[in-house]
Design an enzyme around this catalytic site. Sequence first.
Site, PDB file in Angstrom:
ATOM      1  N   ASN A  62      15.324  22.196 -15.390  1.00 10.53           N
ATOM      2  CA  ASN A  62      14.544  21.233 -14.600  1.00 10.53           C
ATOM      3  C   ASN A  62      13.944  20.125 -15.472  1.00 10.53           C
ATOM      4  O   ASN A  62      13.086  19.373 -15.034  1.00 10.53           O
ATOM      5  CB  ASN A  62      13.427  21.948 -13.823  1.00 10.53           C
ATOM      6  CG  ASN A  62      12.414  22.618 -14.740  1.00 10.53           C
ATOM      7  OD1 ASN A  62      12.508  22.542 -15.962  1.00 10.53           O
ATOM      8  ND2 ASN A  62      11.422  23.278 -14.156  1.00 10.53           N
TER       9      ASN A  62
ATOM     10  N   GLU B  40       6.207  21.907 -17.450  1.00 13.35           N
ATOM     11  CA  GLU B  40       7.023  21.850 -16.234  1.00 13.35           C
ATOM     12  C   GLU B  40       6.919  20.468 -15.582  1.00 13.35           C
ATOM     13  O   GLU B  40       6.019  19.686 -15.926  1.00 13.35           O
ATOM     14  CB  GLU B  40       6.515  22.922 -15.252  1.00 13.35           C
ATOM     15  CG  GLU B  40       6.610  24.354 -15.768  1.00 13.35           C
ATOM     16  CD  GLU B  40       8.037  24.934 -15.688  1.00 13.35           C
ATOM     17  OE1 GLU B  40       9.019  24.165 -15.711  1.00 13.35           O
ATOM     18  OE2 GLU B  40       8.151  26.166 -15.604  1.00 13.35           O
TER      19      GLU B  40
ATOM     20  N   HIS C 233      12.195  20.581 -18.314  1.00 14.98           N
ATOM     21  CA  HIS C 233      10.958  20.894 -19.040  1.00 14.98           C
ATOM     22  C   HIS C 233      11.203  20.975 -20.550  1.00 14.98           C
ATOM     23  O   HIS C 233      12.304  21.276 -21.010  1.00 14.98           O
ATOM     24  CB  HIS C 233      10.249  22.144 -18.488  1.00 14.98           C
ATOM     25  CG  HIS C 233      10.842  23.471 -18.815  1.00 14.98           C
ATOM     26  ND1 HIS C 233      10.839  24.521 -17.919  1.00 14.98           N
ATOM     27  CD2 HIS C 233      11.442  23.952 -19.932  1.00 14.98           C
ATOM     28  CE1 HIS C 233      11.411  25.575 -18.478  1.00 14.98           C
ATOM     29  NE2 HIS C 233      11.784  25.254 -19.707  1.00 14.98           N
TER      30      HIS C 233
ATOM     31  N   ASP D  84       5.430  27.536 -27.612  1.00 15.56           N
ATOM     32  CA  ASP D  84       4.842  28.212 -26.459  1.00 15.56           C
ATOM     33  C   ASP D  84       4.897  29.733 -26.579  1.00 15.56           C
ATOM     34  O   ASP D  84       5.552  30.282 -27.473  1.00 15.56           O
ATOM     35  CB  ASP D  84       5.525  27.751 -25.161  1.00 15.56           C
ATOM     36  CG  ASP D  84       7.060  27.689 -25.290  1.00 15.56           C
ATOM     37  OD1 ASP D  84       7.606  28.292 -26.232  1.00 15.56           O
ATOM     38  OD2 ASP D  84       7.698  27.042 -24.451  1.00 15.56           O
TER      39      ASP D  84
HETATM   40  C1  GLP Z   1      12.281  28.140 -22.033  1.00 11.16           C
HETATM   41  C2  GLP Z   1      11.379  27.658 -23.216  1.00 11.16           C
HETATM   42  C3  GLP Z   1      11.825  26.314 -23.725  1.00 11.16           C
HETATM   43  C4  GLP Z   1      13.321  26.347 -23.825  1.00 11.16           C
HETATM   44  C5  GLP Z   1      13.931  26.369 -22.457  1.00 11.16           C
HETATM   45  C6  GLP Z   1      15.423  26.599 -22.435  1.00 11.16           C
HETATM   46  O1  GLP Z   1      11.619  28.370 -20.858  1.00 11.16           O
HETATM   47  N1  GLP Z   1       9.988  27.598 -22.915  1.00 11.16           N
HETATM   48  O2  GLP Z   1      11.190  26.045 -24.948  1.00 11.16           O
HETATM   49  O3  GLP Z   1      13.782  25.189 -24.478  1.00 11.16           O
HETATM   50  O4  GLP Z   1      13.260  27.248 -21.598  1.00 11.16           O
HETATM   51  O5  GLP Z   1      15.787  27.900 -22.705  1.00 11.16           O
HETATM   52  P1  GLP Z   1      17.225  28.299 -23.181  1.00 11.16           P
HETATM   53  O6  GLP Z   1      17.418  27.749 -24.533  1.00 11.16           O
HETATM   54  O7  GLP Z   1      17.262  29.801 -23.159  1.00 11.16           O
HETATM   55  O8  GLP Z   1      18.175  27.685 -22.197  1.00 11.16           O
END
Ligand code: GLP
Length: 234
Positions: free
Chosen positions: A127, A134, A129, A62
């Site tokens: 959440n 989402e 995702h 993403d």
């Molecule tokens: C972000 C990314 C995800 C990621 C998640 C967790 O929003 N789009 O790909 O896995 O949230 O982030 P983090 O690893 O900083 O907890």
Amino acid sequence: MNVFVAKDKKEGSQKVFDLITQEMEDGAKVFGLATGSTPEDLYKIMTSSDMDFSGITSINLDEYVGLSPEDPQSYRYFMEKHLFSKKPFKKTYVPNGLAEEAEENTRYNKIIAENPIDLQILGIGTNGHIGFNEPGSSFESETRKVALVESTIDSNKVYFDHEEDVPRYAFSMGIKSILKSKKIILMAFGKNKAEAIQQMIEGPVTEEVPASVLQQHPNVIVIVDEEAGSLLNR
Ligand code: GLP
């Protein structure tokens, strides 16, 4: 799903690195990669290793809409900083946050179709995702522009100077595309991921918890630390 509970993030990241090494020995050529704090230690282990990734193509999940690849908050910048600038890959793909929506969706779906992902690395949002899919995202979704929900914007604001700078939209690989990967490794560390991990593994398969769809994939390994695994019943 195979679940591995590591002592801590360090041990969990090392375990993922060992699995990656094994996959490369078995001929993996395309990796799906993720950003965020979760894979940071893994990328450190990868960059300080003597592994050669110059034959590997990577496709990231993403990117924030509106951020250029040079923007220090963009996911392209994150990947360059933590991995690509230190370890050359054959080819790296990240959605272009400045591109026009329809064109970018088509371009990215084509990239995924032409480079089937052997191993997809995933983190998980609090959440549930995956990527930026989402809650409520269709299991049939492909790359598209998504609106980030309030809790995601809230989690991400620590990375920005001002809350109003946090992008409200992102391009994200869809659930259907993620499920096409031959093998998936989902990593999660810390207490704030415990509920999402419990729901993903032991809850019903529902679009309200996007990661729960992984219960339907035949080749998923979940690597958590003790905190992220603390609400699991089995
Ligand atoms: C972000 C990314 C995800 C990621 C998640 C967790 O929003 N789009 O790909 O896995 O949230 O982030 P983090 O690893 O900083 O907890």
